[in-house]
Scaffold this motif. Structure first.
Motif, PDB file in Angstrom:
ATOM      1  N   VAL A   1     -30.359 -35.967  -8.111  1.00 40.29           N
ATOM      2  CA  VAL A   1     -29.353 -35.121  -7.459  1.00 40.29           C
ATOM      3  C   VAL A   1     -28.745 -34.185  -8.503  1.00 40.29           C
ATOM      4  O   VAL A   1     -28.320 -34.621  -9.576  1.00 40.29           O
ATOM      5  CB  VAL A   1     -28.228 -35.978  -6.833  1.00 40.29           C
ATOM      6  CG1 VAL A   1     -27.285 -35.091  -6.015  1.00 40.29           C
ATOM      7  CG2 VAL A   1     -28.808 -37.093  -5.979  1.00 40.29           C
ATOM      8  N   SER A   2     -28.708 -32.897  -8.187  1.00 40.05           N
ATOM      9  CA  SER A   2     -28.077 -31.915  -9.075  1.00 40.05           C
ATOM     10  C   SER A   2     -27.271 -30.923  -8.233  1.00 40.05           C
ATOM     11  O   SER A   2     -27.274 -30.991  -7.003  1.00 40.05           O
ATOM     12  CB  SER A   2     -29.147 -31.181  -9.908  1.00 40.05           C
ATOM     13  OG  SER A   2     -30.072 -30.535  -9.059  1.00 40.05           O
TER      14      SER A   2
ATOM     15  N   ILE B   1     -26.473 -36.051   0.307  1.00 42.92           N
ATOM     16  CA  ILE B   1     -25.885 -34.707   0.367  1.00 42.92           C
ATOM     17  C   ILE B   1     -24.614 -34.709   1.215  1.00 42.92           C
ATOM     18  O   ILE B   1     -23.586 -34.117   0.839  1.00 42.92           O
ATOM     19  CB  ILE B   1     -26.910 -33.698   0.933  1.00 42.92           C
ATOM     20  CG1 ILE B   1     -28.040 -33.479  -0.081  1.00 42.92           C
ATOM     21  CG2 ILE B   1     -26.240 -32.370   1.258  1.00 42.92           C
ATOM     22  CD1 ILE B   1     -29.182 -32.616   0.421  1.00 42.92           C
TER      23      ILE B   1
ATOM     24  N   SER C   1     -21.421 -22.799  -7.212  1.00 48.05           N
ATOM     25  CA  SER C   1     -20.427 -23.872  -7.159  1.00 48.05           C
ATOM     26  C   SER C   1     -19.249 -23.573  -8.077  1.00 48.05           C
ATOM     27  O   SER C   1     -19.334 -22.727  -8.976  1.00 48.05           O
ATOM     28  CB  SER C   1     -21.070 -25.205  -7.565  1.00 48.05           C
ATOM     29  OG  SER C   1     -21.578 -25.127  -8.883  1.00 48.05           O
TER      30      SER C   1
ATOM     31  N   ASN D   1     -24.136 -26.439   1.291  1.00 46.91           N
ATOM     32  CA  ASN D   1     -25.474 -26.740   0.740  1.00 46.91           C
ATOM     33  C   ASN D   1     -25.544 -26.539  -0.781  1.00 46.91           C
ATOM     34  O   ASN D   1     -26.413 -25.841  -1.301  1.00 46.91           O
ATOM     35  CB  ASN D   1     -26.539 -25.863   1.419  1.00 46.91           C
ATOM     36  CG  ASN D   1     -26.651 -26.128   2.903  1.00 46.91           C
ATOM     37  OD1 ASN D   1     -26.592 -27.272   3.351  1.00 46.91           O
ATOM     38  ND2 ASN D   1     -26.789 -25.057   3.682  1.00 46.91           N
TER      39      ASN D   1
ATOM     40  N   ASP E   1     -26.130 -26.820  -7.386  1.00 50.59           N
ATOM     41  CA  ASP E   1     -26.443 -25.392  -7.494  1.00 50.59           C
ATOM     42  C   ASP E   1     -25.304 -24.733  -8.283  1.00 50.59           C
ATOM     43  O   ASP E   1     -24.276 -24.329  -7.714  1.00 50.59           O
ATOM     44  CB  ASP E   1     -26.558 -24.776  -6.089  1.00 50.59           C
ATOM     45  CG  ASP E   1     -26.884 -23.290  -6.135  1.00 50.59           C
ATOM     46  OD1 ASP E   1     -27.042 -22.741  -7.242  1.00 50.59           O
ATOM     47  OD2 ASP E   1     -26.943 -22.666  -5.058  1.00 50.59           O
TER      48      ASP E   1
ATOM     49  N   TYR F   1     -25.764 -29.103  -3.029  1.00 45.37           N
ATOM     50  CA  TYR F   1     -26.420 -30.194  -3.743  1.00 45.37           C
ATOM     51  C   TYR F   1     -27.934 -30.170  -3.519  1.00 45.37           C
ATOM     52  O   TYR F   1     -28.413 -30.011  -2.386  1.00 45.37           O
ATOM     53  CB  TYR F   1     -25.812 -31.536  -3.337  1.00 45.37           C
ATOM     54  CG  TYR F   1     -24.340 -31.570  -3.666  1.00 45.37           C
ATOM     55  CD1 TYR F   1     -23.913 -31.696  -4.980  1.00 45.37           C
ATOM     56  CD2 TYR F   1     -23.370 -31.424  -2.653  1.00 45.37           C
ATOM     57  CE1 TYR F   1     -22.563 -31.683  -5.292  1.00 45.37           C
ATOM     58  CE2 TYR F   1     -22.023 -31.411  -2.964  1.00 45.37           C
ATOM     59  CZ  TYR F   1     -21.629 -31.536  -4.286  1.00 45.37           C
ATOM     60  OH  TYR F   1     -20.291 -31.504  -4.607  1.00 45.37           O
ATOM     61  N   ILE F   2     -28.656 -30.295  -4.627  1.00 45.21           N
ATOM     62  CA  ILE F   2     -30.122 -30.214  -4.620  1.00 45.21           C
ATOM     63  C   ILE F   2     -30.691 -31.590  -4.931  1.00 45.21           C
ATOM     64  O   ILE F   2     -30.258 -32.242  -5.895  1.00 45.21           O
ATOM     65  CB  ILE F   2     -30.612 -29.199  -5.668  1.00 45.21           C
ATOM     66  CG1 ILE F   2     -29.978 -27.825  -5.405  1.00 45.21           C
ATOM     67  CG2 ILE F   2     -32.136 -29.106  -5.662  1.00 45.21           C
ATOM     68  CD1 ILE F   2     -30.116 -26.868  -6.564  1.00 45.21           C
ATOM     69  N   ILE F   3     -31.661 -32.007  -4.142  1.00 42.11           N
ATOM     70  CA  ILE F   3     -32.300 -33.303  -4.377  1.00 42.11           C
ATOM     71  C   ILE F   3     -33.804 -33.100  -4.570  1.00 42.11           C
ATOM     72  O   ILE F   3     -34.468 -32.474  -3.737  1.00 42.11           O
ATOM     73  CB  ILE F   3     -32.038 -34.284  -3.218  1.00 42.11           C
ATOM     74  CG1 ILE F   3     -30.547 -34.598  -3.139  1.00 42.11           C
ATOM     75  CG2 ILE F   3     -32.837 -35.563  -3.398  1.00 42.11           C
ATOM     76  CD1 ILE F   3     -30.172 -35.665  -2.150  1.00 42.11           C
ATOM     77  N   GLU F   4     -34.305 -33.600  -5.689  1.00 47.38           N
ATOM     78  CA  GLU F   4     -35.734 -33.495  -5.994  1.00 47.38           C
ATOM     79  C   GLU F   4     -36.303 -34.869  -6.258  1.00 47.38           C
ATOM     80  O   GLU F   4     -35.602 -35.761  -6.779  1.00 47.38           O
ATOM     81  CB  GLU F   4     -35.953 -32.617  -7.227  1.00 47.38           C
ATOM     82  CG  GLU F   4     -35.556 -31.167  -7.027  1.00 47.38           C
ATOM     83  CD  GLU F   4     -35.799 -30.344  -8.276  1.00 47.38           C
ATOM     84  OE1 GLU F   4     -35.950 -30.952  -9.359  1.00 47.38           O
ATOM     85  OE2 GLU F   4     -35.848 -29.104  -8.177  1.00 47.38           O
TER      86      GLU F   4
END
Length: 407
Positions: free
Chosen positions: A63-64, A247, A70, A260, A66, A262-265
């Motif tokens: 989890v990171s 998220i 932000s 939107n 943007d 938060y980025i999840i990879e």
């Protein structure tokens, strides 16, 4: 003459002009050996990288934030670790990850390291193989113990041995320094799967150090932000639902629902990027090697044309004794294919040998396949056939009477 007689004659003609034949085959040898070497090393590196990433990130979500869109209140903090862990029942454990560059030092001996601030759950996420000692536990993390876990190569550089548990090391990071106690040493080899430990050592690639996130403040690093928070899942079956749950939880907690941010990879997403780079490099080298093979093929055609001229009277004599146009053409064509095939065999042996030596020297794995060897042999034969057709046809079309008069 049957096929074996022609083959025997071809080998005899090649043997009579050893140096010329070798120089003619040199382009084929270089091209084939380059392909075999690069494919073997590339495939071995890909296997090592894939194995490590599968071990590290098959069931991990990273989890990171943007950062471009932000504000400070949206950033991940140490307090989000518990929130993420409680967001879904399929999450086993969670660890923050904040990376900084720094160094570890013993007296005047200083080595660069990438310092990761993590918690006690990181070994499950990072796939660490401990050689000596252990990773810090939850109580030690909460008690702010001044511990550090180092990689084996950095320990070797600092102490001349990797068995350094309970020894102290000076850590320099963020403009401050603090003496920490080495609680464990892990095997660095899997982390250098793409370049090898020897190559990493010779090029000065930084090592790895893992420090409790809880002691960041003791190191003069007062912010509680974490660039990444990693979560390990029980299974990947509900991966998307878990990601959506994380998220939503973070968005509610940071009061930015609907933005939107938060980025999840997936933890092993980087694997596809690294293997793609290796594939591109392999293809580029194969393209260069193909040019070498074409140049080698032109050299074969050139020498075969010279051979036709040198053996004009022999061709005339054979035709006078009853050899057909087909017999003459096949003789020179088989000679060209044999020369390229021998060059291919030498190139394969040389390529496999070099790949093995290089792999051992830089700490990689050489992984040749039967298919690539057979393809290399087939391609070298095709080169001989393609570039041997014109000289063979020219020899076959010679007039026997003119050939017998040739001086």
């Amino acid at each position: 003459m049957n096929f074996f007689d022609v083959l025997k004659s071809s080998l005899k003609n090649i043997a009579q002009n050893k140096m010329r034949s070798f120089l003619t085959m040199l382009g084929i040898i270089i091209g084939i050996s380059s392909v075999i070497m690069i494919v073997s090393l590339g495939r071995g590196s890909t296997e090592q990288i894939s194995s490590q990433f599968e071990k590290m990130g098959a069931k991990t979500l990273n989890v990171s934030v943007d950062t471009e869109n932000s504000v400070k209140s949206d950033l991940l903090t140490i307090n989000d670790v518990k929130a993420i862990e409680d967001s879904d029942q399929d999450i086993i454990s969670v660890s923050p990850q904040d990376q900084m560059t720094g160094s570890v030092q013993i007296q005047d001996n200083k080595k660069p390291v990438l310092i990761y601030f993590v918690n006690q759950n990181f070994p499950d996420i990072g796939g660490l193989d401990m050689l000596y000692g252990r990773f810090f536990n939850q109580k030690e993390y909460e008690d702010l113990k001044p511990y550090i876990v180092l990689d084996s190569l950095t320990c070797e550089k600092l102490f001349k041995t990797s068995d350094v548990v309970n020894k102290d090391v000076r850590v320099n990071v963020g403009g401050t320094a603090k003496v920490l106690n080495i609680i464990g040493v892990f095997d660095i080899a899997p982390y250098y799967a793409g370049i090898g430990t020897n190559m990493a050592e010779s090029t000065g690639v930084p090592g790895f150090a893992f420090i409790p996130f809880s002691i960041k403040q003791d190191l003069g690093l007062y912010n509680k932000n974490s660039s990444i928070i990693s979560a390990i899942l029980k299974t990947t079956e509900r991966e998307k639902q878990v990601a959506d749950s994380i998220i939503k939880t973070l968005s509610i907690k940071h009061n930015n629902l609907g933005k939107n941010l938060y980025i999840i990879e997936k933890g092993n997403k980087q694997m596809s990027s690294l293997t793609s780079i290796l594939d591109i490099v392999t293809l580029l080298v194969i393209a260069v090697a193909t040019i070498s093979l074409i140049v080698g093929g032109i050299g074969v055609m050139n020498i075969m044309l010279v051979s036709v001229t040198e053996r004009t009277r022999e061709i005339g004599t054979r035709k006078a004794l009853g050899a057909t146009t087909y017999d003459i053409m096949m003789q020179f064509l088989i000679e060209a294919v044999t020369m390229c095939l021998l060059g291919g065999i030498i190139g394969i042996v040389f390529g496999l040998t070099v790949a093995y030596v290089v792999a051992n020297f830089i700490g990689l794995k050489s992984s040749p396949t039967v298919s690539i060897i057979l393809i290399a042999l087939g391609f070298s034969s095709m080169i001989g056939m393609f570039f041997g057709i014109y000289p063979a046809k020219k020899a076959a079309d010679l007039n026997p009477i003119d050939s017998l008069r040739f001086e």
